[in-house]
Scaffold this motif. Structure first.
Motif, PDB file in Angstrom:
ATOM      1  N   GLY A  31       1.118  32.789  33.934  1.00  0.00           N
ATOM      2  CA  GLY A  31       0.546  32.808  32.592  1.00  0.00           C
ATOM      3  C   GLY A  31       0.151  31.455  32.055  1.00  0.00           C
TER       4      GLY A  31
ATOM      5  N   GLY B 274       5.686  37.903  23.055  1.00  0.00           N
ATOM      6  CA  GLY B 274       4.877  36.675  23.033  1.00  0.00           C
ATOM      7  C   GLY B 274       3.705  36.793  22.077  1.00  0.00           C
TER       8      GLY B 274
ATOM      9  N   ASP C 207       8.318  23.190  23.712  1.00  0.00           N
ATOM     10  CA  ASP C 207       9.506  22.734  24.449  1.00  0.00           C
ATOM     11  C   ASP C 207       9.230  22.600  25.946  1.00  0.00           C
TER      12      ASP C 207
ATOM     13  N   VAL D  86       3.474  38.466  27.794  1.00  0.00           N
ATOM     14  CA  VAL D  86       2.912  39.458  28.712  1.00  0.00           C
ATOM     15  C   VAL D  86       3.061  38.995  30.161  1.00  0.00           C
TER      16      VAL D  86
ATOM     17  N   GLU E   1      14.243  35.511  27.071  1.00  0.00           N
ATOM     18  CA  GLU E   1      13.254  35.214  26.024  1.00  0.00           C
ATOM     19  C   GLU E   1      13.960  34.500  24.881  1.00  0.00           C
TER      20      GLU E   1
ATOM     21  N   GLY F 146      10.767  33.513  29.784  1.00  0.00           N
ATOM     22  CA  GLY F 146       9.641  33.759  28.878  1.00  0.00           C
ATOM     23  C   GLY F 146       9.259  35.226  28.915  1.00  0.00           C
TER      24      GLY F 146
HETATM   25  C1  LIG Z   1      -5.806  33.870  18.250  1.00  0.00           C
HETATM   26  C2  LIG Z   1      -5.766  34.331  19.677  1.00  0.00           C
HETATM   27  C3  LIG Z   1      -6.438  35.483  20.052  1.00  0.00           C
HETATM   28  C4  LIG Z   1      -6.437  35.911  21.388  1.00  0.00           C
HETATM   29  N1  LIG Z   1      -7.136  37.034  21.708  1.00  0.00           N
HETATM   30  C5  LIG Z   1      -7.183  37.433  23.016  1.00  0.00           C
HETATM   31  C6  LIG Z   1      -7.933  38.609  23.396  1.00  0.00           C
HETATM   32  O1  LIG Z   1      -8.527  39.269  22.551  1.00  0.00           O
HETATM   33  N2  LIG Z   1      -7.984  38.940  24.717  1.00  0.00           N
HETATM   34  C7  LIG Z   1      -7.333  38.197  25.690  1.00  0.00           C
HETATM   35  O2  LIG Z   1      -7.454  38.522  26.876  1.00  0.00           O
HETATM   36  N3  LIG Z   1      -6.591  37.111  25.350  1.00  0.00           N
HETATM   37  C8  LIG Z   1      -6.499  36.723  24.046  1.00  0.00           C
HETATM   38  N4  LIG Z   1      -5.737  35.615  23.707  1.00  0.00           N
HETATM   39  C9  LIG Z   1      -4.949  34.948  24.769  1.00  0.00           C
HETATM   40  C10 LIG Z   1      -3.567  35.592  24.962  1.00  0.00           C
HETATM   41  O3  LIG Z   1      -2.838  35.461  23.774  1.00  0.00           O
HETATM   42  C11 LIG Z   1      -2.807  34.952  26.110  1.00  0.00           C
HETATM   43  O4  LIG Z   1      -3.549  35.104  27.297  1.00  0.00           O
HETATM   44  C12 LIG Z   1      -1.430  35.579  26.379  1.00  0.00           C
HETATM   45  O5  LIG Z   1      -0.693  35.720  25.214  1.00  0.00           O
HETATM   46  C13 LIG Z   1      -0.646  34.702  27.347  1.00  0.00           C
HETATM   47  O6  LIG Z   1       0.614  35.253  27.617  1.00  0.00           O
HETATM   48  P1  LIG Z   1       1.849  34.383  28.156  1.00  0.00           P
HETATM   49  O7  LIG Z   1       2.914  35.350  28.495  1.00  0.00           O
HETATM   50  O8  LIG Z   1       1.367  33.447  29.183  1.00  0.00           O
HETATM   51  O9  LIG Z   1       2.287  33.447  26.920  1.00  0.00           O
HETATM   52  P2  LIG Z   1       2.965  33.797  25.507  1.00  0.00           P
HETATM   53  O10 LIG Z   1       2.297  34.951  24.903  1.00  0.00           O
HETATM   54  O11 LIG Z   1       2.936  32.495  24.763  1.00  0.00           O
HETATM   55  O12 LIG Z   1       4.471  34.175  25.853  1.00  0.00           O
HETATM   56  C14 LIG Z   1       5.412  33.214  26.206  1.00  0.00           C
HETATM   57  C15 LIG Z   1       6.788  33.718  25.832  1.00  0.00           C
HETATM   58  O13 LIG Z   1       7.770  32.827  26.337  1.00  0.00           O
HETATM   59  C16 LIG Z   1       8.729  32.549  25.347  1.00  0.00           C
HETATM   60  N5  LIG Z   1       9.296  31.230  25.618  1.00  0.00           N
HETATM   61  C17 LIG Z   1       8.704  30.019  25.464  1.00  0.00           C
HETATM   62  N6  LIG Z   1       9.546  29.028  25.853  1.00  0.00           N
HETATM   63  C18 LIG Z   1      10.683  29.630  26.264  1.00  0.00           C
HETATM   64  C19 LIG Z   1      11.911  29.147  26.782  1.00  0.00           C
HETATM   65  N7  LIG Z   1      12.119  27.846  26.946  1.00  0.00           N
HETATM   66  N8  LIG Z   1      12.867  30.039  27.114  1.00  0.00           N
HETATM   67  C20 LIG Z   1      12.666  31.372  26.936  1.00  0.00           C
HETATM   68  N9  LIG Z   1      11.509  31.878  26.456  1.00  0.00           N
HETATM   69  C21 LIG Z   1      10.535  31.030  26.125  1.00  0.00           C
HETATM   70  C22 LIG Z   1       7.950  32.622  24.049  1.00  0.00           C
HETATM   71  O14 LIG Z   1       8.819  32.861  22.958  1.00  0.00           O
HETATM   72  C23 LIG Z   1       7.015  33.779  24.329  1.00  0.00           C
HETATM   73  O15 LIG Z   1       7.593  35.013  24.016  1.00  0.00           O
HETATM   74  C24 LIG Z   1      -5.730  35.167  22.374  1.00  0.00           C
HETATM   75  C25 LIG Z   1      -5.036  34.013  21.995  1.00  0.00           C
HETATM   76  C26 LIG Z   1      -5.045  33.585  20.678  1.00  0.00           C
HETATM   77  C27 LIG Z   1      -4.328  32.338  20.301  1.00  0.00           C
END
Ligand SMILES: Cc1cc2nc3c(=O)[nH]c(=O)nc-3n(C[C@H](O)[C@H](O)[C@H](O)COP(=O)(O)OP(=O)(O)OC[C@H]3O[C@@H](n4cnc5c(N)ncnc54)[C@H](O)[C@@H]3O)c2cc1C
Ligand code: SF4
Ligand code: SF4
Ligand code: FES
Lengths: 138, 671
Positions: free
Chosen positions: B551, B192, B512, B165, B185, B162
């Protein structure tokens, strides 16, 4: 005479059902104290002979609990246990034991509620059946 | 080693000398169970040399008590009747080791989680149950054998799954520590959801401005190998030595040749909705998801491509390769971090809000794209129905969160804050606009969040209406929206007419995640997100050793919490890699050769290919055995056994559960 209190032996996998029992505890869910749990790493370890031994020792009921299908930490241990339990349920009547005295349940580590309700349900079921015909036959 | 252990149990070994320790756990156990009586009862069991009860067995003095008795009374088996072995078995194993006894010679009787806490109103029955559990533990303890934890070397490489961030942060931290990292990814670019956001609360940093430098750092890092447009297909092995197969899907563009110039996309005649903009804008059949994509390599969308050859004709470096095939890469890593993120609740599942039917009902993430300068409208928020600037906007919170009917009783933790953020953003640009927020409660728990919320109320004049809208109705002519809501503070129904409604849709487990769960043998908690090993003390570990969580795949989180957790996961994953070796579970199968008849039933029972036949007898490859016990349960002769879970140990427990033991001479009991 005091009410019949069943003696139950439970075989549970370490990862899901035993942990579900821990959660029932941390959540202070109350259930009847009739079961004695034997922890296995996985229900795959459940030798049918363990179940027969428990009945032979006079257990009124035997509970087998493991992870939900698909969640077993060893992929398909629970499927193997399921087959063995089905086989045992066919065999038990031959020994004069009602198949309802053997129960199989999937309880996850997050299902404290289900753990407690399973205990309640099974104890009630065994109370209805009364003492095992093998009790005292030892 | 297996055979000697099988035999060493038979007779010639020294007599078990057992110490039993009954814990009060303050009043947690002693408030229900008569601990003194249990200790007294235990002292009469065979082989028990001492039995004591004590306030807190897990405390330092509690452990010392055991250690001193081991020396003074030459104890060689210990039974601790206390909390769940899942809680403190580890503590007592360590205590035994320090006292020179093998760690596996301790057995716990769970008289807290499985007794005093669940039979609080039945002290008599609970005390009887505690005695039974102690008797069972003693019976098993008599038959316990020393076990030796095999040591395995740990590969100094990690897999991060993944590239949001969370994944990026974990990868950078591990790479900076000097470990090789493979960052996988599934989409064509890292980033993401954060890459899709406009500004970020509460500081209003531009999301791309703080994220893209990290993406670039990851791409440039000499220790990081990025595999995008790729998915993990197979995982084998265990901590220290995972073997992973990753499918790199064909992009039909050669990564080492593409310069990211984009001439191909200009030439491509096919336009399809751009998923990065949630279908609000268009992209070509050959595309990068967004301009700052990392890697900046174009990808051909198989389904949309006509095969017209226009891109190939304009590509200077000859990077287009229609014949490119998927490639399966095999990796060997010591540890794995799962950072697969979240997906959003489908607002169509709440038909009363009209999403998908009413053009002017959009979601929060769509709003983010519409106000973003690189979004489909160049940053100008316009009404989808008529392209006019909306004057009255309403944000509806908790759409699919804290909603039993939607199957999501949990709070999504970011919707309050990002809706307030977006409301403020719009007010900044359009001070005259009327902005409403419909909420159940405002959760502004983070650093600076409450202040951010207060400003929105006091300085921005955003109107907060407490109540979950029951229904949204569209005026078919104006396409304006009527929001019907019970204002629970005023205790009266309201109708508010709006030009645009923005739904704060719930954070849900990635679509998934079931597949990922099976692949990596993870567990999920009741909310369907991946479960950590312990909610308080092991928040980033999983129950599968060597695999960690980072995350939102573990639960809804904002960016600061996501990044903190990602660094924590990297630090945890680094421990075994820095040590270079780990001890693994000794609970594996072994064969009593003299009993084996060579029937091969165990070989078939094992799903992991652990058992082979050597000279017509079963042989176990301990390094890959998982210890599930399927083989032992199937073996017709009792030849196949599991260490620490032998037939004798289990039979002894069954017998002890059902029968009391004859009393033996009274021994020392202490309070
Ligand atoms: C509308 C909205 C506004 C937001 N605004 C804010 C804000 O202003 N401030 C703040 O602090 N937070 C905000 N957030 C929250 C923020 O988006 C999340 O905290 C952050 O994106 C989480 O990151 P992550 O890496 O955990 O997940 P994600 O950003 O979902 O990244 C996961 C990654 O893993 C990949 N992936 C998934 N499954 C697989 C797999 N099986 N194999 C390989 N890759 C895979 C995906 O393609 C993706 O690139 C907001 C959220 C939303 C929905
Ligand atoms: S314990 Fe499980 S993994 Fe090990 S050999 Fe037996 S069946 Fe295979
Ligand atoms: S099942 Fe038992 S007897 Fe048959 S080969 Fe395996 S260990 Fe030997
Ligand atoms: S681990 Fe629970 S049934 Fe296999």
């Amino acid at each position: 005479m005091s009410e019949f209190e069943p003696k139950i032996i439970a075989f549970m996998c370490n990862w899901c059902s035993y942990a579900g029992g821990d959660l029932a505890g941390t959540s202070r869910l109350q259930y009847p104290p009739n079961a004695r749990i034997i922890r296995l790493m996985c229900t795959a370890r459940l030798d049918p002979a363990f179940v027969l031994k428990a009945f032979a020792e006079g257990a009124d009921g035997v509970l087998v609990a493991g992870c939900h299908i698909g969640d077993c930490h060893y992929v398909s241990g629970n499927l193997k246990a399921e087959k063995r339990v089905q086989m045992l349920k066919k065999l038990l009547p031959e020994l004069g034991i009602e198949p309802e005295r053997l129960m199989l349940r999937w309880i996850s580590a997050a299902e404290g509620e289900r753990f407690a309700s399973t205990m309640k349900e099974f104890v009630a079921e065994i109370k209805k059946l009364g003492p095992s015909p093998l009790r005292g036959a030892r | 080693m297996g055979d000697e252990q099988g035999k060493s149990r038979q007779g010639d070994e020294e007599e078990p000398r057992i110490g039993v320790y009954v814990c009060h756990c303050g009043v947690n156990i002693a408030g229900v169970v008569d601990v003194e009586e249990v200790a007294k009862y235990a002292s009469k069991l065979g082989n028990v040399v001492v039995a004591k009860d004590y306030k807190y067995m897990c405390s330092d003095p509690g452990q010392k008590l055991i250690q001193e008795d081991i020396k003074e009374n030459r104890l060689n088996r210990i039974v601790v009747a206390a909390c769940s072995p899942r809680m403190h078995e580890h503590t007592f194993r360590k205590a035994l080791e320090e006292a020179g006894l093998n760690a596996f010679l301790v057995e716990m009787a769970n008289i807290r989680e499985h007794d005093s806490w669940v039979h609080m109103n039945q002290p008599k029955e609970a005390t009887e149950k505690a005695k039974d559990l102690v008797r069972m533990a003693v019976a098993r303890a008599r038959r316990l054998e020393p076990q030796h934890k095999p040591r395995v070397k740990v590969k100094k490489a990690a897999l991060v799954v993944g590239g949001g961030v969370a994944g990026i942060q974990s990868a950078l931290d591990l790479a900076d520590m000097g470990f090789k990292v493979y960052l996988v990814e599934k989409t064509p670019s890292l980033g993401g959801k954060m890459a899709q956001l406009d500004k970020t609360f509460p500081t209003m940093d531009c999301s791309a401005c703080i994220l893209t430098p990290k993406m670039v750092d990851a791409a440039r890092h000499e220790n990081i190998e990025i595999l995008t447009h790729a998915e993990v297909e197979e995982v084998e092995g265990y901590i220290g030595n995972f073997r992973v197969k990753v499918r790199k899907k064909a992009r039909q563009v050669l990564e080492d040749k593409c310069t990211g110039c984009g001439l191909c996309a200009d030439a491509c005649p096919v336009e399809v909705p751009n998923e990065f903009d949630h279908g609000l804008g268009v992209r070509k059949a050959i595309y990068v998801p967004f301009p700052q994509a990392v890697p900046l390599v174009y990808t051909i969308d198989d389904e949309a491509c006509l095969g017209c050859g226009m891109c190939e004709a304009v590509c200077g470096p000859e990077a287009i390769d229609y014949e490119q095939k998927d490639e399966v890469v095999e990796l060997e890593v010591g540890t794995i971090i799962i950072a697969t993120g979240f997906d959003l609740f489908d607002a169509k599942r709440k038909p009363e809000y009209g999403y998908g039917r009413y053009e002017n009902v959009i979601t929060g993430i769509e709003f983010e794209r519409l106000v973003n300068a690189s979004g489909p409208t160049g940053g100008k928020l316009l009404r989808p129905s008529d392209g006019k600037e909306p004057h009255r906007i309403g944000f509806v919170l908790c759409v699919g969160s804290r909603d039993e009917k939607a199957g999501n009783p949990y709070c999504s933790r970011v919707c309050c804050m990002y809706s307030i953020k977006n409301a403020r953003l719009y007010k900044e640009k359009h001070p005259e606009a009327e902005v409403f927020i419909f909420y159940m409660d405002i959760r502004a728990y983070g650093k600076g969040y409450e202040e951010f919320y207060r400003q929105a109320q006091e300085e921005y004049g955003i109107r907060f209406i407490r109540g979950r809208p029951g229904e949204i109705v569209e005026d078919p002519e104006t396409k304006n929206l009527l929001v019907r809501v019970e204002d629970t503070l005023l205790g009266m129904p309201l109708e508010v007419e709006l030009d645009l409604v923005v739904l704060a849709t719930a954070i849900e487990p990635a679509t998934d995640s079931e597949k990922v769960q099976r692949l990596f043998r993870l567990s999920r908690s009741a909310d369907r997100f991946f479960a950590e090993a312990h909610p308080k003390l092991k928040p980033v570990d999983t129950l599968n050793d060597g695999i960690y969580l980072a995350g939102t795949c573990q639960g809804p989180k904002d960016i600061p919490d996501t990044v903190a957790q990602a660094s924590a996961a990297a630090a945890r994953a680094a421990i075994p890699m820095a040590k270079g070796e780990v001890e693994t579970e000794p609970i594996v199968a072994f064969v009593r050769r003299e009993l084996c008849i060579g029937c091969r039933i165990c070989e078939r029972a094992c799903d992991f290919g652990v058992i082979t036949m050597v000279e017509r007898k079963a042989q176990v490859n301990e390094a890959i055995c998982r210890g599930c016990g399927a083989c032992a349960a199937a073996c017709p002769t009792g030849a196949m056994q599991i260490r620490h879970f032998t037939d004798e140990q289990i039979y002894a427990m069954i017998e002890a559960a059902m029968r009391d033991e004859p009393e033996v001479a009274v021994k020392e009991v202490e309070g």
